[in-house]
Design an enzyme around this catalytic site. Structure first.
Site, PDB file in Angstrom:
ATOM      1  N   LYS A  13       0.795  -1.148  -0.186  1.00  0.00           N
ATOM      2  CA  LYS A  13       0.082  -0.045   0.108  1.00  0.00           C
ATOM      3  C   LYS A  13       1.089   1.381   0.105  1.00  0.00           C
ATOM      4  O   LYS A  13       0.766   2.092  -0.859  1.00  0.00           O
ATOM      5  CB  LYS A  13      -0.959   0.190   1.170  1.00  0.00           C
ATOM      6  CG  LYS A  13      -2.011  -1.102   1.223  1.00  0.00           C
ATOM      7  CD  LYS A  13      -2.951  -0.883   2.225  1.00  0.00           C
ATOM      8  CE  LYS A  13      -2.440  -1.092   3.466  1.00  0.00           C
ATOM      9  NZ  LYS A  13      -1.904  -2.180   4.239  1.00  0.00           N
ATOM     10  N   ARG A  88      -9.577   0.814   8.631  1.00  0.00           N
ATOM     11  CA  ARG A  88      -8.946  -0.472   8.948  1.00  0.00           C
ATOM     12  C   ARG A  88     -10.219  -1.324   9.757  1.00  0.00           C
ATOM     13  O   ARG A  88     -10.079  -2.305   9.892  1.00  0.00           O
ATOM     14  CB  ARG A  88      -7.802  -0.198  10.008  1.00  0.00           C
ATOM     15  CG  ARG A  88      -6.459  -0.575   9.213  1.00  0.00           C
ATOM     16  CD  ARG A  88      -5.454  -0.741  10.165  1.00  0.00           C
ATOM     17  NE  ARG A  88      -4.392  -1.365   9.796  1.00  0.00           N
ATOM     18  CZ  ARG A  88      -3.250  -0.602   9.113  1.00  0.00           C
ATOM     19  NH1 ARG A  88      -3.386   0.677   9.063  1.00  0.00           N
ATOM     20  NH2 ARG A  88      -2.208  -1.323   8.954  1.00  0.00           N
ATOM     21  N   ARG A 127      11.605  -6.049   4.839  1.00  0.00           N
ATOM     22  CA  ARG A 127      11.352  -4.628   4.627  1.00  0.00           C
ATOM     23  C   ARG A 127      12.248  -3.735   5.408  1.00  0.00           C
ATOM     24  O   ARG A 127      12.292  -4.213   6.773  1.00  0.00           O
ATOM     25  CB  ARG A 127       9.752  -4.499   5.024  1.00  0.00           C
ATOM     26  CG  ARG A 127       9.354  -2.890   4.897  1.00  0.00           C
ATOM     27  CD  ARG A 127       8.087  -2.609   4.803  1.00  0.00           C
ATOM     28  NE  ARG A 127       7.203  -3.059   5.779  1.00  0.00           N
ATOM     29  CZ  ARG A 127       5.898  -2.915   5.825  1.00  0.00           C
ATOM     30  NH1 ARG A 127       5.267  -2.336   5.118  1.00  0.00           N
ATOM     31  NH2 ARG A 127       5.306  -3.205   7.174  1.00  0.00           N
ATOM     32  N   ARG A 160      11.013  -1.707  10.811  1.00  0.00           N
ATOM     33  CA  ARG A 160      10.133  -1.237  11.744  1.00  0.00           C
ATOM     34  C   ARG A 160       9.969  -2.465  13.173  1.00  0.00           C
ATOM     35  O   ARG A 160       9.986  -3.585  12.610  1.00  0.00           O
ATOM     36  CB  ARG A 160       8.674  -1.231  11.090  1.00  0.00           C
ATOM     37  CG  ARG A 160       8.714   0.004  10.011  1.00  0.00           C
ATOM     38  CD  ARG A 160       7.415  -0.021   9.445  1.00  0.00           C
ATOM     39  NE  ARG A 160       6.156  -0.630  10.050  1.00  0.00           N
ATOM     40  CZ  ARG A 160       4.973  -0.501   9.191  1.00  0.00           C
ATOM     41  NH1 ARG A 160       4.927  -0.021   8.059  1.00  0.00           N
ATOM     42  NH2 ARG A 160       4.030  -0.883   9.854  1.00  0.00           N
ATOM     43  N   ARG A 171      -0.440  -9.036  13.692  1.00  0.00           N
ATOM     44  CA  ARG A 171      -1.019  -8.034  12.596  1.00  0.00           C
ATOM     45  C   ARG A 171      -1.923  -8.762  11.539  1.00  0.00           C
ATOM     46  O   ARG A 171      -3.198  -8.253  11.201  1.00  0.00           O
ATOM     47  CB  ARG A 171      -0.091  -7.096  12.022  1.00  0.00           C
ATOM     48  CG  ARG A 171       0.604  -6.116  12.931  1.00  0.00           C
ATOM     49  CD  ARG A 171       2.057  -5.669  12.542  1.00  0.00           C
ATOM     50  NE  ARG A 171       1.655  -4.682  11.267  1.00  0.00           N
ATOM     51  CZ  ARG A 171       2.700  -4.472  10.352  1.00  0.00           C
ATOM     52  NH1 ARG A 171       4.002  -4.991  10.629  1.00  0.00           N
ATOM     53  NH2 ARG A 171       2.646  -3.699   9.232  1.00  0.00           N
TER      54      ARG A 171
HETATM   55  P1  AMP Z   1       0.839   0.636   8.838  1.00  0.00           P
HETATM   56  O1  AMP Z   1       2.048   1.281   8.688  1.00  0.00           O
HETATM   57  O2  AMP Z   1      -0.367   1.013   8.210  1.00  0.00           O
HETATM   58  O3  AMP Z   1       1.093  -0.857   8.522  1.00  0.00           O
HETATM   59  O4  AMP Z   1       0.125   0.566  10.317  1.00  0.00           O
HETATM   60  C1  AMP Z   1       1.192   0.363  11.348  1.00  0.00           C
HETATM   61  C2  AMP Z   1       0.396   0.136  12.977  1.00  0.00           C
HETATM   62  O5  AMP Z   1      -0.306   1.267  13.134  1.00  0.00           O
HETATM   63  C3  AMP Z   1      -0.876  -0.857  12.653  1.00  0.00           C
HETATM   64  O6  AMP Z   1      -0.325  -2.040  12.865  1.00  0.00           O
HETATM   65  C4  AMP Z   1      -1.746  -0.304  13.783  1.00  0.00           C
HETATM   66  O7  AMP Z   1      -1.496  -0.764  15.101  1.00  0.00           O
HETATM   67  C5  AMP Z   1      -1.971   1.228  13.592  1.00  0.00           C
HETATM   68  N1  AMP Z   1      -2.709   1.885  12.721  1.00  0.00           N
HETATM   69  C6  AMP Z   1      -2.447   2.453  11.387  1.00  0.00           C
HETATM   70  N2  AMP Z   1      -3.674   2.818  10.880  1.00  0.00           N
HETATM   71  C7  AMP Z   1      -4.590   2.633  11.722  1.00  0.00           C
HETATM   72  C8  AMP Z   1      -5.961   2.445  11.860  1.00  0.00           C
HETATM   73  N3  AMP Z   1      -6.690   3.096  10.777  1.00  0.00           N
HETATM   74  N4  AMP Z   1      -6.756   2.315  12.940  1.00  0.00           N
HETATM   75  C9  AMP Z   1      -6.166   1.738  13.816  1.00  0.00           C
HETATM   76  N5  AMP Z   1      -4.566   1.428  14.039  1.00  0.00           N
HETATM   77  C10 AMP Z   1      -3.925   1.839  12.849  1.00  0.00           C
END
Ligand code: AMP
Length: 212
Positions: A13, A88, A127, A160, A171
């Site tokens: 994404k 999400r 990554r 990360r 996740r």
């Molecule tokens: P990402 O970088 O999109 O993979 O997000 C990393 C982490 O941030 C996720 O695993 C969640 O813990 C948190 N996170 C990101 N976006 C959301 C969202 N829309 N709602 C809740 N938690 C989020």
């Protein structure tokens, strides 16, 4: 154009959002990046969000939805945006619909990048992200060595915390339970585009571009 990107963690994404942002000249909003910036800066939001992120859980809506609603009102979103990592959950999807309605807008496309779990694990385990500009890289695909730095800004490339194996499993579980139902949600709204995410970033981008 207002776009939502859907897909499992590691589906690409962030990479596609960065390419689409350039092409369409619209803003890229990544809730994950916003949380990580807050964690780096040690804000109250960052400290609280980290507790959930490190466990592979979703950050609660009380910390997430207001932040997105306010970001969507920023001037740079008036020409359109790509939401990466939001919504999400169905409740976040409904909140987004309401917010768009209030602003007289709609989501034009929800692009679902489909990948297998095996691909997700392969991508996430290799990554690395730039500490400075968040650009995503991959050990194998980008031929990184131990001394590699970000080719855009020279920043340090790091893994990360939530890309470690145990957290990735959690996740993925969270994704299947909470996020995957959004595919049907957007299909019913007749704005869903499904693309095969197993190819190279350029191949996936071309498929998105042709469909758009
Ligand atoms: P990402 O970088 O999109 O993979 O997000 C990393 C982490 O941030 C996720 O695993 C969640 O813990 C948190 N996170 C990101 N976006 C959301 C969202 N829309 N709602 C809740 N938690 C989020």
């Amino acid at each position: 154009m207002n776009i939502v990107l859907l897909g499992a963690p590691g589906s690409g994404k962030g990479t596609q959002a960065a390419m689409l942002k350039e092409k369409l000249n619209i803003s890229h909003i990544s809730t994950g990046d916003i949380f990580r910036a807050n964690i780096r800066e040690g804000t109250a939001l960052g400290i609280e969000a980290k507790e959930y992120i490190d466990k592979g859980q979703l950050v609660p809506d009380r910390l997430t939805t207001g932040l997105v609603a306010s970001r969507l009102k920023d001037k740079d979103c008036s020409n359109g945006f790509i939401l990466d990592g939001f919504p999400r959950t169905i409740s976040q999807g409904e909140m987004l619909e309401e917010e768009m309605k209030k602003n007289g807008k709609t989501i034009d496309y929800a692009i679902y990048i489909e990948v297998t779990d095996e691909k997700v694990i392969e991508r996430i385990s290799g990554r690395r992200v730039c500490k400075e500009c968040n650009a995503p890289k991959h050990i194998s695909y980008d031929n990184l060595s131990e001394n590699s730095v970000c080719d855009k800004c020279g920043g340090q490339l790091v893994q990360r915390d939530d890309d470690k194996e145990e957290t990735v499993k959690k996740r993925l579980e969270t994704y299947y339970i909470n996020t995957k139902p959004l595919i049907k949600f957007y299909d019913q709204k007749k704005c869903l585009i499904v693309v095969d995410g197993k190819g190279t970033p350029k191949e996936v981008y071309d498929e998105i571009n042709n469909t758009l």
